[in-house]
Design an enzyme around this catalytic site. Sequence first.
Site, PDB file in Angstrom:
ATOM      1  CB  SER A 142      -0.857  -0.009   1.275  1.00  0.00           C
ATOM      2  OG  SER A 142      -1.557   1.206   1.426  1.00  0.00           O
ATOM      3  CE1 TYR A 155      -4.189  -2.167   5.380  1.00  0.00           C
ATOM      4  CE2 TYR A 155      -3.437   0.043   4.804  1.00  0.00           C
ATOM      5  CZ  TYR A 155      -3.941  -1.189   4.429  1.00  0.00           C
ATOM      6  OH  TYR A 155      -4.184  -1.444   3.093  1.00  0.00           O
TER       7      TYR A 155
END
Length: 245
Positions: A142, A155
């Site tokens: 990401s 995350y």
Amino acid sequence: MSEIQNKVVIITGASSGLGAATAERLAANGAKLMLAARREDRLKEMVAAIAKSGWTADYLVTDVSDRAQVEALAQKTLSTYGRIDVLINNAGLMPLSPLDALKVDEWERMIDVNIKGVLYGIAAVLPTMRHQKSGHIINLSSVAGHTVSPSGAVYSATKFAVKAISEGMRQESKGEIRSTNISPGAIATELTSTISDRDTATSTNAYYAKTAIDADAIARAIAYAIEQPLDVDVNEIIIRPTHQI
Ligand code: NDP
């Protein structure tokens, strides 16, 4: 003939979002797919739609945080198609929250799915790819694997880990196994539905509503990495919406 034609591709997290868009694009390019996720109804529908178009796909209900299930996924792929060319480690969740909210169960779940799930996938396919002397592992990291924002500590930690695993795999390629790390920015999928912290959900959903782009942007990037000749390894792609800072 497309380099994607006849490649045997496993996609985890194929039941929605990036995984589903990638399945559709690769199937249309002639790949033979093995789709994995937990929601069987979605996988069944996708396989039926792919078959109706004359393309090739099968599925296995798989929780990637369960090592035995991921091993079974690789075994089913081998018994169905006889080889494994590409593993797309895409399954993931993003329950963002401030550390002070102490959502320790969600931290553990992210580590189990986003990190361990990727490692179980690699463990399940690596012996086959070594035996074949070729293979391609594509991991979904990401933009959060390159930078950290408030509410995103855990995350981001999982996505930094994915990036490290991709780079480690690349360095251990032995000229046989390609390694691609894909880092999307905001893409319109079901991902934000995993956020249970109310304030974070509100702000993240508002941000996605004005910024996010279509999942096929990532499917195209994945197809690009796969369709390169075998002596070309696309190591890293970062794709942000043009509007994303
Ligand atoms: P979605 O929520 O739409 O898709 C997530 C997929 O992962 C679903 O198919 C879900 O299927 C599957 N999944 C979740 N937990 C498990 C599990 N334990 N075992 C197997 N499958 C699981 O989100 P996206 O498509 O956006 O997410 C795909 C990947 O892309 C993730 O790794 C995410 O972190 C990454 N990403 C997404 C971005 C975005 O903005 N959308 C940005 C950057 C990265 P099921 O529930 O049926 O198991």
